[in-house]
Design a protein around this motif. Sequence first.
Motif, short mmCIF file in Angstrom:
data_model
loop_
_atom_site.label_atom_id
_atom_site.label_comp_id
_atom_site.label_asym_id
_atom_site.label_seq_id
_atom_site.Cartn_x
_atom_site.Cartn_y
_atom_site.Cartn_z
N PRO A 6 -89.71 -42.45 -16.94
CA PRO A 6 -90.24 -43.35 -15.81
C PRO A 6 -91.53 -43.03 -15.51
N THR A 7 -92.26 -44.07 -14.89
CA THR A 7 -93.44 -44.04 -14.54
C THR A 7 -93.64 -43.29 -12.93
N GLU A 48 -104.64 -50.97 -7.92
CA GLU A 48 -103.87 -50.35 -8.59
C GLU A 48 -104.36 -49.90 -9.91
N TYR A 80 -104.58 -47.70 -13.80
CA TYR A 80 -103.51 -47.14 -14.69
C TYR A 80 -104.18 -46.18 -15.82
N GLU A 85 -105.42 -45.59 -22.02
CA GLU A 85 -104.38 -45.42 -22.97
C GLU A 85 -105.31 -44.65 -24.11
N ASP A 127 -93.25 -46.93 -25.87
CA ASP A 127 -93.08 -46.95 -24.38
C ASP A 127 -93.90 -48.02 -23.75
N ALA A 128 -93.66 -49.26 -23.44
CA ALA A 128 -94.46 -50.24 -22.84
C ALA A 128 -94.83 -49.78 -21.47
N ASP A 129 -94.21 -48.88 -20.62
CA ASP A 129 -94.55 -48.73 -19.32
C ASP A 129 -95.54 -47.64 -19.16
N PRO A 130 -96.57 -47.66 -18.24
CA PRO A 130 -97.42 -46.59 -18.43
C PRO A 130 -96.53 -45.32 -17.45
N SER A 131 -97.52 -44.14 -18.05
CA SER A 131 -97.03 -42.86 -17.42
C SER A 131 -96.99 -42.56 -16.25
N GLU A 132 -98.08 -43.35 -15.66
CA GLU A 132 -98.43 -42.88 -13.93
C GLU A 132 -99.08 -44.25 -13.70
N VAL A 133 -99.24 -44.25 -12.27
CA VAL A 133 -100.10 -45.60 -11.69
C VAL A 133 -100.45 -44.90 -10.28
#
Length: 184
Positions: free
Chosen positions: A2-3, A111, A113, A116, A131-137
Amino acid sequence: MPTTVHEFAWPDRVVVGTVGIPGQRTFYLQVQTGKQIVSISLEKQQAAQLAEKMDEILDQLITIDGNPFHVPASTPIELVDNDDLEPVQEQFRAGVMSLGWDPTTAQIVIEAYPLEEVDPDDDGFLADDDDADPSEVLRVRMPVGTARAFTKRTREVVGAGRPICVICGQPIDADGHTCTFPEN
């Protein structure tokens, strides 16, 4: 995975500042609410663009007929923050950043991000299992007056770097400058 979202809905403080000497500065976007502080590093150009685009959004809002939001045309002096950054513990280095307007809360929204890391052996394509979702935001919402103060400070911080040589247009380092201007 999860992000992790670092959300600041009405921050006590949101500023761009630097650590280091001109020519070797690291830029940080630092946000604080109470004892919660998040600092992300960013490029000088990202800071400059953030201030420029934020001012553009605010200026556009002023011109909207029947605009129910009071958007200051200049920086409210009581919101100016010239204090140093709090001690910095970098959360991540900013990659993609977005900027927007939330009319439901009358706030500017930033926002950010993480940058990468690119595998030099990668062919540039995402595998199906990546995983296409970023690790954090980092998500920051700020009222329009705070946004004006933010842009003012950010422009000052960006402009406070090394002086520019009037002959060649290159930055002058503290330890000297050899002008690269071609002679006639």
